[in-house]
Design a protein around this motif. Structure first.
Motif, PDB file in Angstrom:
ATOM      1  N   LEU A  39      -0.092  -7.734   3.736  1.00 32.05           N
ATOM      2  CA  LEU A  39      -0.138  -6.343   4.193  1.00 32.05           C
ATOM      3  C   LEU A  39      -0.024  -6.272   5.708  1.00 32.05           C
ATOM      4  O   LEU A  39       0.756  -5.469   6.246  1.00 32.05           O
ATOM      5  CB  LEU A  39      -1.449  -5.699   3.730  1.00 32.05           C
ATOM      6  N   TYR A  50      -0.506   3.799   5.788  1.00 34.90           N
ATOM      7  CA  TYR A  50      -0.280   2.831   4.719  1.00 34.90           C
ATOM      8  C   TYR A  50      -1.312   1.708   4.787  1.00 34.90           C
ATOM      9  O   TYR A  50      -1.925   1.341   3.773  1.00 34.90           O
ATOM     10  CB  TYR A  50       1.130   2.270   4.867  1.00 34.90           C
ATOM     11  N   PHE A  51      -1.524   1.181   5.988  1.00 32.91           N
ATOM     12  CA  PHE A  51      -2.480   0.079   6.166  1.00 32.91           C
ATOM     13  C   PHE A  51      -3.897   0.512   5.797  1.00 32.91           C
ATOM     14  O   PHE A  51      -4.612  -0.205   5.075  1.00 32.91           O
ATOM     15  CB  PHE A  51      -2.450  -0.415   7.609  1.00 32.91           C
ATOM     16  N   LEU A  88      -4.977   2.960   3.879  1.00 29.59           N
ATOM     17  CA  LEU A  88      -5.132   3.193   2.445  1.00 29.59           C
ATOM     18  C   LEU A  88      -5.189   1.877   1.668  1.00 29.59           C
ATOM     19  O   LEU A  88      -6.052   1.674   0.810  1.00 29.59           O
ATOM     20  CB  LEU A  88      -3.972   4.050   1.927  1.00 29.59           C
ATOM     21  N   TRP A  89      -4.260   0.967   1.974  1.00 29.28           N
ATOM     22  CA  TRP A  89      -4.210  -0.290   1.231  1.00 29.28           C
ATOM     23  C   TRP A  89      -5.407  -1.187   1.526  1.00 29.28           C
ATOM     24  O   TRP A  89      -5.887  -1.893   0.640  1.00 29.28           O
ATOM     25  CB  TRP A  89      -2.904  -1.027   1.506  1.00 29.28           C
ATOM     26  N   ARG A 106      -8.071  -0.038  -0.715  1.00 22.07           N
ATOM     27  CA  ARG A 106      -7.845  -0.472  -2.100  1.00 22.07           C
ATOM     28  C   ARG A 106      -8.136  -1.968  -2.259  1.00 22.07           C
ATOM     29  O   ARG A 106      -8.804  -2.374  -3.220  1.00 22.07           O
ATOM     30  CB  ARG A 106      -6.409  -0.162  -2.525  1.00 22.07           C
ATOM     31  N   LEU A 107      -7.648  -2.791  -1.353  1.00 24.15           N
ATOM     32  CA  LEU A 107      -7.835  -4.234  -1.480  1.00 24.15           C
ATOM     33  C   LEU A 107      -9.301  -4.642  -1.347  1.00 24.15           C
ATOM     34  O   LEU A 107      -9.729  -5.645  -1.934  1.00 24.15           O
ATOM     35  CB  LEU A 107      -6.990  -4.970  -0.436  1.00 24.15           C
ATOM     36  N   ILE A 124       2.423   5.637  -1.917  1.00 23.92           N
ATOM     37  CA  ILE A 124       2.130   4.464  -1.098  1.00 23.92           C
ATOM     38  C   ILE A 124       1.610   3.318  -1.957  1.00 23.92           C
ATOM     39  O   ILE A 124       1.967   2.152  -1.739  1.00 23.92           O
ATOM     40  CB  ILE A 124       1.122   4.848   0.010  1.00 23.92           C
ATOM     41  N   PHE A 125       0.812   3.623  -2.954  1.00 24.48           N
ATOM     42  CA  PHE A 125       0.259   2.576  -3.810  1.00 24.48           C
ATOM     43  C   PHE A 125       1.278   2.025  -4.809  1.00 24.48           C
ATOM     44  O   PHE A 125       1.014   1.016  -5.455  1.00 24.48           O
ATOM     45  CB  PHE A 125      -0.974   3.094  -4.548  1.00 24.48           C
ATOM     46  N   ARG A 126       2.442   2.664  -4.903  1.00 22.99           N
ATOM     47  CA  ARG A 126       3.457   2.201  -5.840  1.00 22.99           C
ATOM     48  C   ARG A 126       4.614   1.472  -5.176  1.00 22.99           C
ATOM     49  O   ARG A 126       5.431   0.864  -5.880  1.00 22.99           O
ATOM     50  CB  ARG A 126       4.033   3.384  -6.637  1.00 22.99           C
TER      51      ARG A 126
END
Length: 250
Positions: A117, A136-137, A139-140, A143-144, A199-201
């Motif tokens: 990422l 993007y960063f 949000l991810w 999630r991670l 973004i998650f897809r």
């Protein structure tokens, strides 16, 4: 003493003794580690510009038994943030990536997904093109790390929320509908929630041709940053800098 060679991202460095630097590295194989770059403040022969934050390097270092700090021997630059134009906003955006990784990840815990990422976000963060990579960063990373709430349903009543305005609180878990919103809750628009699902897809590179000014999805970015800060239990200095930049008049 164990000799190691591997990919790493420089997070930050600070002076140590007279001419040495302590360097915080996010390595691909060992996760976040710290090491001593001997005489790095006097001689640039071994490290050159490789100690700049968010430089992607191939690091040669030695792990010493029963000692916390590695011995850093040499860095080969694979990608440098200084190889492309730099301005205040891009610098702050790169600092956000470094600050979040530094605070979120424990030492010596490999996180290959976070490493990938970070590389993808560093590649896309260019002058006048930082706001989507930052969003993007953030949000991810949520999630991670297991911090991202489910966006499709109200956590209280279970109502299906796609296509609706969502509500969240910086002090409470989960997303709610309007009827169940908590005191002081903040709205997240349906469009921003839909962008989060996109973004998650998809990888970040697929958004490359889209216009994304600083006003776009500002509520989504705020949501992601506040979620990070809640779980890190601290304010992110780089996020405050980015917010000041975003608030500046064009």
């Amino acid at each position: 003493m164990i000799q190691r060679v591997g990919e790493a991202i420089v997070l930050r460095s600070w002076p140590f003794l007279e001419a040495d630097l302590i360097v915080s590295l996010f390595t691909r194989e060992q996760g976040r580690v710290k090491g001593v770059a001997r005489h790095a403040m006097r001689s640039r022969r071994r490290f050159g510009g490789a100690l700049e934050p968010m430089t992607y390097v191939r690091a040669t270092y030695a792990e010493r038994p029963k000692q916390e700090l590695m011995r850093l021997d040499a860095f080969e630059i694979l990608s440098s943030p200084l190889s492309r134009p730099v301005d205040y906003a891009r610098t702050a955006a790169l600092q956000l990536v470094a600050e979040v990784i530094e605070e979120a990840l424990p030492e010596q815990a490999p996180e290959d997904a976070v490493f990938r990422l970070a590389l993808s976000v560093m590649e896309e963060m260019q002058v006048d093109r930082i706001w989507l990579p930052v969003t993007y960063f953030a949000l991810w990373m949520n999630r991670l790390m297991g911090w991202m709430p489910e966006l499709g349903h109200c956590v209280v009543c279970g109502e299906y929320l796609r296509g609706q305005t969502l509500h969240y609180s910086a002090t409470s878990d989960g997303i709610t509908c309007a009827d169940d919103r908590r005191p002081g809750a903040v709205a997240l628009s349906a469009g921003s929630a839909a962008l989060a699902e996109r973004i998650f897809r998809a990888p970040l590179s697929t958004f490359r041709g889209e216009e994304f000014p600083k006003t776009c999805a500002a509520d989504l970015r705020r949501f992601a940053i506040e979620l990070l800060e809640r779980h890190l239990e601290r304010r992110l200095a780089s996020a405050r800098t980015l917010e000041r930049i975003r608030a500046e008049k064009i």
